[in-house]
Every structure is written in structure tokens, then in C-alpha cells.
Motif scaffolding. Structure first.
Motif, PDB file in Angstrom:
ATOM      1  N   ARG A 172      -8.046  -9.769  12.859  1.00 30.45           N
ATOM      2  CA  ARG A 172      -8.832  -9.019  13.973  1.00 30.45           C
ATOM      3  C   ARG A 172     -10.202  -8.425  13.591  1.00 30.45           C
ATOM      4  O   ARG A 172     -10.163  -8.031  12.695  1.00 30.45           O
ATOM      5  N   SER A 247      -9.258 -13.399  15.753  1.00 26.61           N
ATOM      6  CA  SER A 247      -9.422 -13.180  17.119  1.00 26.61           C
ATOM      7  C   SER A 247     -10.380 -11.989  17.148  1.00 26.61           C
ATOM      8  O   SER A 247     -10.454 -10.983  16.397  1.00 26.61           O
ATOM      9  N   TYR A 249     -12.853  -8.903  19.119  1.00 28.23           N
ATOM     10  CA  TYR A 249     -12.756  -7.919  20.385  1.00 28.23           C
ATOM     11  C   TYR A 249     -14.020  -7.099  20.326  1.00 28.23           C
ATOM     12  O   TYR A 249     -14.961  -7.263  19.598  1.00 28.23           O
ATOM     13  N   ARG A 317     -10.607  -8.144  24.603  1.00 28.62           N
ATOM     14  CA  ARG A 317     -10.816  -9.468  23.742  1.00 28.62           C
ATOM     15  C   ARG A 317     -11.907 -10.263  24.042  1.00 28.62           C
ATOM     16  O   ARG A 317     -12.398 -10.649  25.605  1.00 28.62           O
ATOM     17  N   ASP A 318     -12.688 -10.982  23.322  1.00 31.67           N
ATOM     18  CA  ASP A 318     -13.833 -11.680  23.515  1.00 31.67           C
ATOM     19  C   ASP A 318     -13.440 -13.154  24.118  1.00 31.67           C
ATOM     20  O   ASP A 318     -12.386 -13.476  23.793  1.00 31.67           O
TER      21      ASP A 318
END
Length: 319
Positions: A172, A247, A249, A317-318
């Protein structure tokens, strides 16, 4: 500054290394070491113990120094920061020595550094400040209060998320603008300039004293050095390829405490995805604090619930 009087609920699995062999440094500044390759390349820095009760970074830098890690291009700086707090660490009360007088990672506003305020942390920040002026890439190694998924904090600018993707760990990555209580070291100077190439990352390797935090600190430091071209890719021979894709954010709100008492609605630890808009996370002096939209991730809910501090950050979240 409020005294840190927070009971510890976690086992202390890490033994902080003895840093006395590094006291003299080789830069004229205690505990700061810089090595030149003699070849063109970026000035790269790894920093640790910005907070005195976060030993994983010290373990990572000690590991690299014991291996005589040297740059193949540019320069490489190893920096042990808040030595006074680190030396005061007591595993029987491990929360007490995050700092001596104030948070070292909230004093990096230029006005504060150039001002008249005084503290143990400010004196050290002023002492090490010259080292940061020509750094192209910084990895600042930290850990967290709670058992929660590790995070790479990339600041406000896209270039840092790009670098985080090149590092590849942890899973993350979170972009954020820091804290109302003061500027972090990773946001100092050109690192936070939208028009500058200088790039800083801050990794949160897991709970402060869990053994896996030390392992991730070493791996992330090694991958950072490879990503910046400071060492050859052969340096990663001991590390398996990262599992899964990262992932990303972006923090859309940092909840700053306005009143004398903040209470969470439940014992959040961080990384939770709050599905529904309007979910009450806690109360700030009786005023409910709710999620402004669906699907937000909680970033590092704090135990230091004092007025002016960040209680929690909310990240989207992008795409």
C-alpha cells in the motif's frame, strides 16, 4: 508538549542495536555518514530513528553499514536522527521515548528551524539540516503504533508515487500532505516543491516492535537503493520478488483534533476500509467525526489523542 503516557499492548520483539560505533560520523555531524562513489549519480539518503522508539530503521542501517554498503554511482548517506530519544529507549515503557521534548517529525517548517524556539529535537534538526540540502532521494524509515498493514507514505506529488512503485514494497502506497501540527522531514525544502525533482518517501514498516518491521525495513532500504541506481540489482539477491501488486491511495482528509478529548467509536488499528459514507469514526469533544464518502481507508489512527494532533487520516483509493 504533552507527556507520552500510553500503556504498551504489544510485545517488544526487537532489540535496538548499539549505535555508539557510528557516533563520530564522517561528515562533521555525529551519527551521519556519507560515502562517495566518484561516479555521476544522485545523492541518496536513508534515515532512521526520527522517533526514538522505532528501532527497525536503526537495525536496517546498522545491517547496511556492517556490510560496508557503498554506492556505485552518486553518494549514499546514512543518518541516525533523534539519538537522544533513541538512547533513552526503555523496553519496559517503550512508548515514552518517541521524543524527548517534542516530535522531531513536526519541526521542519523553515520558520521553526530559523526561529527562537528551543528543544532537544530542534537542536538536532538544526544540526543535521545541512545534510538534507543536496539530497536527491530520501527514504525515511518509520514504524507504527498499531498492528496494521505497512504503508509507504509518498507525500503530495506524483513523482514520489512513481518512485514508490519502483521500490515495489510494501503493498500500500499513500499520498498525503502531512499534519497540521507541523512539517515532517520528508516534506522539507525541495522534497515538497512541485517543480523540483527531489523526492522523498517515508515507510511505515509495521508495528514498532514486531520482528517483521525489521525485515521490511531492510528489504525496503535495499530496494530503494536499487531503484535509485545507488547499488547494483545484485544487491537484491537475498530478497524474493514482492508478492502481489501495489495499490495506491490519496488522503482526502486528515482529522485534526479540535477539543481536549477525542474518543474513537471502536478500536481501529489502521488499514480498515470503511464502506459507507457517514460512518461515525469517533467523537471530538462530543462532536461526531464521520466518513465523508464511501470506501475510505483509515490511515494510522493515533493513540496520542491530544488537541492539535492528527487523530486519523482518510484515504481514497486511486483510480
Amino acid at each position: 508538549m504533552a507527556e507520552i503516557n500510553i500503556p504498551n499492548e504489544y510485545r517488544v520483539e526487537l532489540t535496538p542495536p548499539d549505535l555508539s560505533p557510528y557516533r563520530t560520523g564522517n561528515t562533521g555531524i555525529p551519527y551521519i555518514w556519507r560515502f562517495e562513489s566518484g561516479a555521476p549519480g544522485p545523492n541518496v539518503m536513508l534515515s532512521a530513528i526520527v522517533h526514538g522508539n522505532e528501532p527497525c530503521g536503526a537495525l536496517a542501517l546498522d545491517w547496511l553499514l556492517q556490510q560496508d554498503t557503498r554506492p556505485v554511482a552518486g553518494s549514499l548517506t546514512f543518518a541516525f536522527m533523534n539519538i537522544a530519544a533513541y538512547e533513552a529507549f526503555d523496553p519496559e515503557d517503550p512508548n515514552a521515548t518517541r521524543w524527548i521534548d517534542e516530535d522531531f517529525n513536526r519541526v521542519w517548517d523553515t520558520d521553526v528551524l530559523d526561529g527562537d524556539r528551543d528543544s532537544v529535537e530542534l537542536r538536532r534538526a538544526r544540526e543535521v539540516r545541512p545534510v538534507l540540502e543536496d539530497i536527491d532521494y530520501l527514504l525515511d524509515i518509520h514504524s507504527m503504533q498499531h498492528l496494521a498493514p505497512p504503508l509507504m507514505m509518498s507525500g503530495r506529488h506524483a513523482r514520489a508515487k512513481t518512485l514508490a512503485a519502483s521500490v515495489g514494497v510494501p503493498e500500500r502506497v499513500v499520498g498525503d500532505a502531512g499534519h497540521a501540527a507541523g512539517r515532517r522531514m520528508r516534506d522539507y525544502g525541495a522534497f515538497d516543491d512541485p517543480d523540483a525533482p527531489n523526492t522523498a518517501l517515508l515507510i511505515e514498516c509495521g508495528q514498532h516492535w514486531e520482528a517483521s518491521a525489521s525485515a521490511l525495513a531492510r528489504e525496503s532500504a535495499a530496494r530503494f537503493l536499487v531503484a535509485t541506481g545507488t547499488v547494483s540489482r545484485d544487491f537484491l539477491g537475498a530478497f524474493p520478488e514482492p508478492e502481489g501488486r501495489q495499490s495506491a491511495y490519496t488522503v482526502i482528509e486528515a482529522v485534526t483534533i479540535k477539543n481536549e478529548e477525542f474518543v474513537f467509536a471502536r478500536p481501529y488499528s489502521g488499514g480498515e476500509i470503511i464502506a459507507e459514507k457517514g460512518t461515525v469514526l469517533g467523537h471530538d469533544g462530543g462532536e461526531p467525526v464521520s466518513t465523508p464518502e464511501d470506501g475510505l481507508m483509515l490511515v494510522m489512527p493515533s493513540k496520542r489523542l491530544w488537541r492539535g494532533q492528527t487523530a486519523v487520516r482518510l484515504a481514497r483509493r486511486d483510480p
